[in-house]
Design a protein around this motif. Structure first.
Motif, PDB file in Angstrom:
ATOM      1  N   ASP A 289       0.830  -1.208   0.000  1.00 29.54           N
ATOM      2  CA  ASP A 289       0.000   0.000   0.000  1.00 29.54           C
ATOM      3  C   ASP A 289       0.865   1.259   0.000  1.00 29.54           C
ATOM      4  N   THR A 290       1.951   1.224   0.756  1.00 35.73           N
ATOM      5  CA  THR A 290       2.861   2.370   0.789  1.00 35.73           C
ATOM      6  C   THR A 290       3.487   2.584  -0.586  1.00 35.73           C
ATOM      7  N   LEU A 291       3.951   1.481  -1.189  1.00 38.06           N
ATOM      8  CA  LEU A 291       4.573   1.584  -2.504  1.00 38.06           C
ATOM      9  C   LEU A 291       3.593   2.161  -3.522  1.00 38.06           C
ATOM     10  N   ARG A 292       2.387   1.643  -3.525  1.00 39.57           N
ATOM     11  CA  ARG A 292       1.365   2.095  -4.485  1.00 39.57           C
ATOM     12  C   ARG A 292       1.040   3.570  -4.281  1.00 39.57           C
ATOM     13  N   THR A 293       0.870   3.926  -3.005  1.00 43.63           N
ATOM     14  CA  THR A 293       0.546   5.327  -2.714  1.00 43.63           C
ATOM     15  C   THR A 293       1.715   6.224  -3.117  1.00 43.63           C
ATOM     16  N   TYR A 294       2.904   5.775  -2.796  1.00 45.91           N
ATOM     17  CA  TYR A 294       4.072   6.612  -3.072  1.00 45.91           C
ATOM     18  C   TYR A 294       4.267   6.878  -4.569  1.00 45.91           C
ATOM     19  N   VAL A 295       4.178   5.832  -5.410  1.00 46.64           N
ATOM     20  CA  VAL A 295       4.463   6.065  -6.837  1.00 46.64           C
ATOM     21  C   VAL A 295       3.444   7.020  -7.476  1.00 46.64           C
ATOM     22  N   LEU A 296       2.273   7.125  -6.847  1.00 41.99           N
ATOM     23  CA  LEU A 296       1.290   8.070  -7.387  1.00 41.99           C
ATOM     24  C   LEU A 296       1.381   9.435  -6.709  1.00 41.99           C
ATOM     25  N   PHE A 297       2.104   9.466  -5.603  1.00 39.74           N
ATOM     26  CA  PHE A 297       2.222  10.714  -4.849  1.00 39.74           C
ATOM     27  C   PHE A 297       3.444  11.506  -5.278  1.00 39.74           C
ATOM     28  N   MET A 298       4.369  10.846  -5.959  1.00 35.44           N
ATOM     29  CA  MET A 298       5.696  11.441  -6.154  1.00 35.44           C
ATOM     30  C   MET A 298       5.739  12.656  -7.083  1.00 35.44           C
ATOM     31  N   GLY A 299       4.653  13.070  -7.627  1.00 39.68           N
ATOM     32  CA  GLY A 299       4.667  14.265  -8.473  1.00 39.68           C
ATOM     33  C   GLY A 299       3.624  14.128  -9.556  1.00 39.68           C
ATOM     34  N   ASP A 300       3.699  15.024 -10.512  1.00 39.79           N
ATOM     35  CA  ASP A 300       2.842  14.953 -11.672  1.00 39.79           C
ATOM     36  C   ASP A 300       2.993  13.584 -12.294  1.00 39.79           C
ATOM     37  N   TYR A 301       1.897  12.887 -12.558  1.00 40.47           N
ATOM     38  CA  TYR A 301       2.022  11.510 -13.038  1.00 40.47           C
ATOM     39  C   TYR A 301       2.823  11.414 -14.343  1.00 40.47           C
ATOM     40  N   GLY A 302       2.659  12.401 -15.191  1.00 39.63           N
ATOM     41  CA  GLY A 302       3.317  12.345 -16.494  1.00 39.63           C
ATOM     42  C   GLY A 302       4.757  12.839 -16.498  1.00 39.63           C
ATOM     43  N   ALA A 303       5.207  13.364 -15.372  1.00 41.98           N
ATOM     44  CA  ALA A 303       6.552  13.946 -15.344  1.00 41.98           C
ATOM     45  C   ALA A 303       7.554  12.991 -14.714  1.00 41.98           C
ATOM     46  N   ALA A 304       8.811  13.111 -15.124  1.00 39.95           N
ATOM     47  CA  ALA A 304       9.866  12.324 -14.502  1.00 39.95           C
ATOM     48  C   ALA A 304      10.085  12.853 -13.086  1.00 39.95           C
ATOM     49  N   ALA A 305      10.354  11.963 -12.148  1.00 39.52           N
ATOM     50  CA  ALA A 305      10.559  12.408 -10.770  1.00 39.52           C
ATOM     51  C   ALA A 305      11.552  11.481 -10.082  1.00 39.52           C
ATOM     52  N   PRO A 306      12.421  12.052  -9.267  1.00 37.62           N
ATOM     53  CA  PRO A 306      13.397  11.209  -8.572  1.00 37.62           C
ATOM     54  C   PRO A 306      12.770  10.471  -7.390  1.00 37.62           C
ATOM     55  N   TRP A 307      13.266   9.304  -7.136  1.00 37.45           N
ATOM     56  CA  TRP A 307      12.846   8.500  -5.995  1.00 37.45           C
ATOM     57  C   TRP A 307      13.259   9.216  -4.717  1.00 37.45           C
ATOM     58  N   SER A 308      12.436   9.107  -3.664  1.00 38.87           N
ATOM     59  CA  SER A 308      12.844   9.687  -2.391  1.00 38.87           C
ATOM     60  C   SER A 308      12.432   8.758  -1.255  1.00 38.87           C
ATOM     61  N   ASP A 309      13.406   8.206  -0.580  1.00 40.91           N
ATOM     62  CA  ASP A 309      13.120   7.312   0.554  1.00 40.91           C
ATOM     63  C   ASP A 309      12.342   8.040   1.635  1.00 40.91           C
ATOM     64  N   ALA A 310      12.711   9.315   1.842  1.00 46.11           N
ATOM     65  CA  ALA A 310      12.046  10.093   2.893  1.00 46.11           C
ATOM     66  C   ALA A 310      10.554  10.198   2.587  1.00 46.11           C
ATOM     67  N   SER A 311      10.263  10.420   1.307  1.00 44.76           N
ATOM     68  CA  SER A 311       8.880  10.564   0.908  1.00 44.76           C
ATOM     69  C   SER A 311       8.123   9.223   0.999  1.00 44.76           C
ATOM     70  N   VAL A 312       8.826   8.131   0.743  1.00 47.95           N
ATOM     71  CA  VAL A 312       8.214   6.804   0.926  1.00 47.95           C
ATOM     72  C   VAL A 312       7.813   6.648   2.392  1.00 47.95           C
ATOM     73  N   ARG A 313       8.722   7.039   3.281  1.00 50.99           N
ATOM     74  CA  ARG A 313       8.418   6.933   4.712  1.00 50.99           C
ATOM     75  C   ARG A 313       7.257   7.849   5.076  1.00 50.99           C
ATOM     76  N   GLY A 314       7.187   9.016   4.412  1.00 49.09           N
ATOM     77  CA  GLY A 314       6.065   9.929   4.634  1.00 49.09           C
ATOM     78  C   GLY A 314       4.736   9.256   4.287  1.00 49.09           C
ATOM     79  N   CYS A 315       4.727   8.511   3.184  1.00 48.89           N
ATOM     80  CA  CYS A 315       3.498   7.817   2.776  1.00 48.89           C
ATOM     81  C   CYS A 315       3.151   6.702   3.753  1.00 48.89           C
TER      82      CYS A 315
END
Ligand code: ANZ
Ligand code: ZN
Length: 801
Positions: free
Chosen positions: A601-627
């Motif tokens: 659930d965290t992974l799924r939420t995170y990949v959709l939370f990481m920014g504009d869906y159509g834009a490239a975005a860097p991975w962030s462990d901190a943000s994964v933990r936030g989710c």
């Protein structure tokens, strides 16, 4: 409750599978939704986070649609023929069948661990005989309709992979598989006449819900060009030299002709040409260059050789002009010959300057002694065109004249080439054609399909890039289906793009033995309602599959010309360092590590939370933990349920959030949908309690993102059946309307105060409240109030003198 993801996720995945709740129902009377994601290539490396992001969008939409009462088809399968598997098979001497089966097993386990709501009962694998039987069937239908032809041609060839590559597969002059520079090689090539569908593929784009940039890429790839074909007389020769030009208006400025080094007239009229040695030497030089080098990299330094033997006559001016061969003219485009207008085409200008040829301007403007002038202007030096100043008018007038003289006509050209469709490799669909010395190329009869790939022990290509199948005598030697005489089978196989050109049709009826899919099922499910995939497939898979579908439509076996109603594309996930993820950089994130450490659930939420869906975005462990933290706190809401009604602020917030999540999912603004739920959660936690009914609403709207946790909470709240199949909440419009709102008050354009007014109050009331404000009163004091403006619910603007 605690977010005990390890236990929860396994538990619900098992339950969903057991009750088959994501199975699509054929012939239901519910409205249908067909959600599609590009099926994966089952590589040995397994799934990467890019797959998760690519699937999560349509996954969320599909889950929402089920809850909105749709009959949903959301399938998955494997695009499993292809080179990586074959290369690995050669390296490890393992049969590709085994490698493929192992990888598919691994992939399936991984996909299931993320909790995607695929209908696994429809899983397909393009390498299975009952699948590729139909790939071969479609190929034969194309053969029957004259859309397949064989030709000996110079092709893009990868010396490393030992395969012929289509233009699409060798963009930028590099092999798409291994990045080696491609070379030109003469080969026997099977083509699919995709160019016959160029116009349909172009026009079909009109009604589709594709992002503008995707449409544009397809338009550019198809590359429709409008112009004219003109015949030039060659002195002392019967044949005319036909050229293609987009600028017939510049005909009086033609001072030389250029033909491609491979132009057939060179050989046909060799006896008339006095400098054949020089010409053949130049031609040999050119063959060392790739088409990419010739078109893209030709520098200002043009090369070429004059054809000594025949000159051309300009059909309008009657002037005699020289003919050259040069590598900046391609045999594969137009007619392989051009009329050169150095005053208005930079390539021609470069050539003329180097070879000392006249430069005659026919359009006023610019300084053609410095460079070609490509702008518009008055026509000059052009007989009957003189004085015209509109390009289109001049072009039309010239075409009219050419038609009158019988030496030219309007015409169109496409950049797109026919699709080189054979590969000299083992792990692909055998091309079902038999070569008969008497009958020529003969189709394998439909009843003999599938033409099975023979089992082999060694899969290396032959030395001269010959297919491994050529070594299997029992496969090669056969009888001609037409005359019964001894014949030989085609030993090349289809490219990897074959199986993926129609797979979405097979999902509709994956176990059908009589047809690729039953017509009434196709009628019900097609077209695909929403297709998500990568930008890298926009000029290949997306065009190829549209082409096949248009063909099947013309054949009368599918119900619409276009297969996909809507297309979207995910942006790439970069490493934490902002670079593309790659083994060599050591910045690859394994999605299963995230599932292990934080839950699906965290992974799924995170990949959709990481920014504009159509834009490239860097991975962030901190943000994964936030989710993860968000889901933990959300789970904790079950601990603060009370009967006490929530405040108006929370009530409004909940309904606004339902509205936002409902709309944002449709607009693919997943990140803002999640952010809204996060914000609301903060407010609820601050208030300290929530009613059970309100929590139920939130559980439902979060469930497409974090379905395992939400199933668990739904059960705990006493929900009936599965949350995944419960009803999607409707927001209450009355609750969204706040009773009071804050607006700004300006005096002479300067902000003086922010006041609270009753929502929707009238002008008098708003003005009264504004004037009662201390700061506003001060600003008005002793002044002459000349204007009072009130924009309802927005602003009060007062003007004083
Ligand atoms: C005369 C002319 C005058 C041209 C002028 C252009 C500008 P697109 O738009 O790409 O279709 N051309 C035609 N066939 C060619 C070939 N096989 N290899 C290289 N160049 C070729 O461009 C068509 C233009 O590209 C044609 O129009 C021709 O040059 C050139 F002021 O003819 B034009
Ligand atoms: Zn025969």
């Amino acid at each position: 409750m605690k977010h005990n993801f390890k236990a929860i996720e396994k538990k619900w995945q098992a339950a969903w599978e057991k009750d088959e709740i994501f199975k699509a129902v054929d012939g239901s009377d519910k409205p249908k939704f067909y959600g599609l994601v590009e099926f994966p290539y089952p590589s040995g490396a397994g799934m990467h986070v890019g797959h998760i992001k690519a699937y999560s969008s349509v996954e969320v939409v599909s889950r929402k649609r089920r809850m909105q009462g749709y009959n949903v088809l959301f399938p998955i399968g494997f695009d499993a023929f292809g080179l990586p598997t074959e290369n690995y098979a050669v390296k490890t001497n393992t049969h590709p069948r085994k490698i493929t089966d192992d990888n598919i097993k691994k992939f399936t386990t991984q996909l299931k661990s993320v909790g995607f709501s695929f209908d696994y009962s429809r899983t397909i694998d393009t390498t299975q005989e009952d699948y590729y039987k139909w790939t071969q069937w479609i190929f034969l239908k194309m053969f029957e309709k004259g859309l397949v032809f064989r030709d000996k041609t110079l092709v893009n060839y990868c010396p490393h992979c030992k395969v012929v590559l289509s233009n699409e597969d060798s963009q930028g002059g590099k092999c798409d598989i291994c990045d080696t520079d491609v070379i030109q090689k003469e080969k026997d090539v099977w083509y699919l006449r995709i160019t016959e569908y160029a116009d349909k593929l172009l026009q079909g784009l009109d009604g589709l819900d594709f992002p503008e940039n995707i449409k544009q890429q397809q338009v550019n790839w198809i590359g429709k060009s409008k112009g004219a074909f003109v015949n030039f007389t060659l002195e002392g020769i019967e044949d005319k030299l036909e050229i293609y030009t987009t600028r017939p208006d510049t005909l009086c400025g033609v001072t030389f002709m250029v033909i491609a080094p491979e132009h057939p007239y060179i050989d046909k009229y060799a006896d008339k040409i006095s400098n054949m040695d020089a010409i053949l030497a130049y031609r040999a030089e050119c063959q060392k260059k790739s088409e990419f080098e010739r078109t893209q990299l030709v520098s200002k330094d043009k090369t070429g050789v004059r054809v000594e033997g025949f000159d051309a006559i300009n059909p309008i001016t009657g002037k005699k002009i020289p003919v050259f061969i040069s590598d900046y003219v391609m045999m594969g485009y137009g007619t392989g010959a051009i009329m050169a207008v150095p005053a208005h085409d930079q390539r021609d200008w470069d050539f003329a300057t180097k070879f000392g040829i006249d430069i005659i301007p026919v359009i006023e403007g610019g300084d053609v002694t410095k460079e070609a002038y490509t702008g518009e202007g008055n026509m000059i030096n052009s007989e009957f065109l003189n004085g015209l100043n509109n390009k289109k008018d001049s072009i039309d007038r010239m075409i009219q004249e050419l038609e009158k003289l019988g030496c030219g006509k309007a015409g169109v050209q496409f950049k797109m080439k026919d699709w080189a469709f054979n590969r000299q490799r083992y792990w692909g669909e055998p091309i079902p054609i038999v070569h008969c010395p008497t009958c020529g190329d003969v189709a394998v009869p439909y009843e003999e399909l599938p033409l099975k790939l023979p089992v082999m022990e060694k899969f290396e290509p032959g030395t001269d890039g010959e297919s491994p199948l050529a070594r299997v005598e029992s496969f090669v030697n056969c009888k001609c289906p037409k005359c019964g005489g001894d014949a030989k089978r085609e030993t090349d196989t289809m490219p990897q793009w074959a199986g993926s050109s129609w797979y979405f049709l097979r999902y509709i009826d994956p176990h059908n033995d009589n047809e690729f899919a039953a017509r009434e099922k196709l009628n019900y499910w097609m077209p695909v309602d929403w297709y998500n995939g990568g930008m890298e497939h926009v000029t290949r898979h997306l065009i190829y599959s549209r082409f096949w579908h248009h063909f099947l439509y013309d054949l009368g076996v599918v119900n619409t010309p276009e297969p996909y109603k809507k297309r979207s594309a995910q942006g790439m996930i970069l490493g934490e360092d902002g670079q593309k993820m790659s083994k060599s950089r050591g910045n690859v994130i394994d999605p299963l590590d995230i599932v292990d450490a934080y839950g699906a659930d965290t992974l799924r939420t995170y990949v959709l939370f990481m920014g504009d869906y159509g834009a490239a975005a860097p991975w962030s462990d901190a943000s994964v933990r936030g989710c993860k933290r968000f889901l933990e706190r959300f789970a904790g809401l079950t601990d603060i349920i009370t009967d006490e009604a929530n405040s108006e602020k929370i009530e409004t917030g909940i309904h606004k959030t339902i509205k936002k999540v409902t709309e944002d999912i449709e607009a693919m603004k997943f990140n803002t949908a999640i952010a809204a739920m996060m914000g609301l959660l903060n407010d609820i936690v601050a208030e300290g309690h929530i009613t059970k009914d309100n929590l139920m609403l939130l559980v439902k709207i979060l469930s497409p993102f974090a379905p395992h946790l939400c199933e668990e909470m739904y059960a705990e709240l006493g929900g009936e059946g599965y949350c995944s199949l419960s009803q999607w909440p409707e927001f209450d419009p009355k609750k969204i309307v706040e009773s009071s709102i804050e607006i700004a008050v300006q005096v002479n354009g300067k902000l003086k105060a922010t006041i609270t007014i009753p929502n929707g109050c009238d002008k008098d009331e708003a003005l009264a409240i504004a004037k009662a404000d201390e700061n506003v009163a001060k600003a008005l004091d002793g002044k002459n109030l000349v204007k009072e403006i009130y924009v309802p619910n927005k602003i009060v603007n007062l003007v004083v003198k």
